[in-house]
Design an enzyme around this catalytic site. Structure first.
Site, PDB file in Angstrom:
ATOM      1  N   THR A 186       0.816  -1.217   0.000  1.00 42.13           N
ATOM      2  CA  THR A 186       0.000   0.000   0.000  1.00 42.13           C
ATOM      3  C   THR A 186       0.845   1.261   0.000  1.00 42.13           C
ATOM      4  OG1 THR A 186      -1.671  -1.151   1.286  1.00 42.13           O
ATOM      5  CG2 THR A 186      -1.770   1.234   1.353  1.00 42.13           C
ATOM      6  N   ARG A 214     -12.409  -9.733  -1.360  1.00 47.64           N
ATOM      7  CA  ARG A 214     -12.069  -9.020  -0.118  1.00 47.64           C
ATOM      8  C   ARG A 214     -11.664  -7.565  -0.424  1.00 47.64           C
ATOM      9  NH1 ARG A 214      -7.342  -6.167   2.015  1.00 47.64           N
ATOM     10  NH2 ARG A 214      -7.346  -6.426   4.252  1.00 47.64           N
ATOM     11  N   GLY A 216     -10.149  -4.087   1.553  1.00 46.21           N
ATOM     12  CA  GLY A 216      -9.509  -3.657   2.798  1.00 46.21           C
ATOM     13  C   GLY A 216      -9.953  -2.275   3.232  1.00 46.21           C
ATOM     14  N   ASP A 217      -9.149  -1.675   4.080  1.00 50.92           N
ATOM     15  CA  ASP A 217      -9.475  -0.347   4.623  1.00 50.92           C
ATOM     16  C   ASP A 217      -9.175   0.787   3.645  1.00 50.92           C
ATOM     17  OD1 ASP A 217      -6.717  -1.100   4.925  1.00 50.92           O
ATOM     18  OD2 ASP A 217      -6.422   0.733   6.080  1.00 50.92           O
ATOM     19  N   THR A 237      -1.977   2.069   6.989  1.00 49.88           N
ATOM     20  CA  THR A 237      -1.469   0.919   6.244  1.00 49.88           C
ATOM     21  C   THR A 237      -1.392  -0.257   7.210  1.00 49.88           C
ATOM     22  OG1 THR A 237       0.271   0.129   4.747  1.00 49.88           O
ATOM     23  CG2 THR A 237       0.986   1.500   6.593  1.00 49.88           C
ATOM     24  N   GLY A 238      -1.315  -1.468   6.655  1.00 49.53           N
ATOM     25  CA  GLY A 238      -1.287  -2.662   7.496  1.00 49.53           C
ATOM     26  C   GLY A 238      -2.568  -3.460   7.337  1.00 49.53           C
ATOM     27  N   GLY A 240      -5.943  -4.321   7.102  1.00 46.96           N
ATOM     28  CA  GLY A 240      -7.087  -3.433   6.931  1.00 46.96           C
ATOM     29  C   GLY A 240      -8.277  -3.772   7.804  1.00 46.96           C
TER      30      GLY A 240
END
Ligand code: SD4
Length: 325
Positions: A186, A214, A216-217, A237-238, A240
């Site tokens: 990201t 899927r 993510g955030d 980041t990471g 989500g």
């Protein structure tokens, strides 16, 4: 006693872009530093340079963050954009979001075969009555807007990683420790322009080997990205899922609105994630970076070895973020 954690909180480590000591924990409503751009991970160095071309020419924060994200999406052997790792069925699916200083925002998710999802997100923001398009609909919109459909092939690196993953087919997100660049999926960046306006962008191929479908955030406004011009801008980041369940970026903004510095607010959001499940937190990485309306910046991560990059007229540095562990 000075623990490793308190030491890192006070002494974010300047790495060799330019020697610069940066006590981010002390920054709170200090001198206005603008324009400025900050970006996640070591790759933020190149991203900031791209964004700086816009900012240094008195361009807008919005144009700057789009340009920085496009630069990253163009690095085809990297982790963000079409060069990123695929889902468990071997398909690369992309998420991106962008937000300006007036609560205008746009996002795309589960988008396939489009090289610049960040620019599609901007088109969603500027040319539709909506903020979020996903999947086939997002792709159809992109094509209608003149984006070309790229070939459905994996980059060399992604192919290798996927073939290795297929041996066990176990979904276990790796903790993104940056021994070298590209160990992440990201790119998030935030800019404050010469007129004092903030914008942010986030673009990702998502967690490697995720389930098909899927999201993510990163494309979710308020989770992976949030901008409130009176207060600041935040990007995550990471993993989500953890950012989504704690309303990550908008939570950081609300802490800043109550008077916390960017770093204190990022730390509060990480604490919230750790408090949800401390055992789970040991096995994952999440990080936030934040920029306030005066150009003060900060970051906080669960795990060590998360870096972020800063570029302005007065500093060009890569810092190791303070971390929970
Ligand atoms: C996601 N937050 O899709 C992204 C992944 C990420 O470095 O940030 N990786 O959950």
């Amino acid at each position: 006693m000075t623990t490793r954690r308190t030491f890192l909180e006070v002494m974010a480590i300047g790495l060799p872009l330019m020697a610069c000591k940066n006590d981010v924990s002390a920054q709170k409503g200090g001198n206005t530093q603008k324009p400025i751009v900050i970006s996640t991970w070591k790759d933020g160095e190149g991203v900031n340079k791209a964004a700086w071309e816009v900012l240094s020419a008195q361009g807008s924060a919005l144009d700057a963050v789009e340009k920085g994200a496009v630069y990253m999406e163009d690095q085809i052997n990297c982790c963000v954009g079409l060069g990123g790792n695929p889902d468990r069925e071997g398909k690369v699916t992309l998420d991106a979001s962008i937000m300006d200083h007036q609560f205008n925002c746009g996002a795309v998710a589960f988008l396939e075969r489009i090289k610049h999802p960040i620019s599609v997100a901007r088109k969603v923001m500027e040319s539709t009555p909506h903020v979020f398009l996903v999947g086939a609909g997002a792709q159809q919109f992109a094509v209608e807007q003149g984006f070309s459909l790229e070939e459905d092939v994996l980059s060399e690196k992604a192919k290798e990683d996927y073939e290795e993953w297929l041996i066990t087919s176990e979904y276990k997100p790796v903790i993104n420790i940056e021994e070298n660049a590209y160990n992440h999926d990201t790119m998030g960046l935030l800019a404050l322009d010469a007129t004092g306006n903030l914008s942010g962008a986030c673009t990702t191929s998502g967690m490697a080997f995720k389930m098909r479908g899927r999201i993510g955030d990163s494309p979710i406004i308020g989770s992976g990205l949030y901008v409130e011009n009176e207060v600041g801008a935040v990007v995550a980041t990471g993993v989500g899922e953890e950012v989504i369940r704690t309303g990550g970026s908008s939570f950081v903004i609300s802490m800043m609105r109550q008077g916390m510095s960017p770093q204190e607010a990022c730390k509060k959001a990480i604490e919230r994630i750790v408090n949800v499940n401390a055992e789970r937190a040991k096995e994952m990485q999440v990080a936030f970076i934040a920029l306030d309306k005066n150009g003060n910046h900060g970051a906080f991560a669960i795990q060590k070895e998360f870096h972020y990059c800063i570029k302005s007229d007065v500093e060009e540095v890569m810092l190791e973020s303070a971390s929970w562990f």
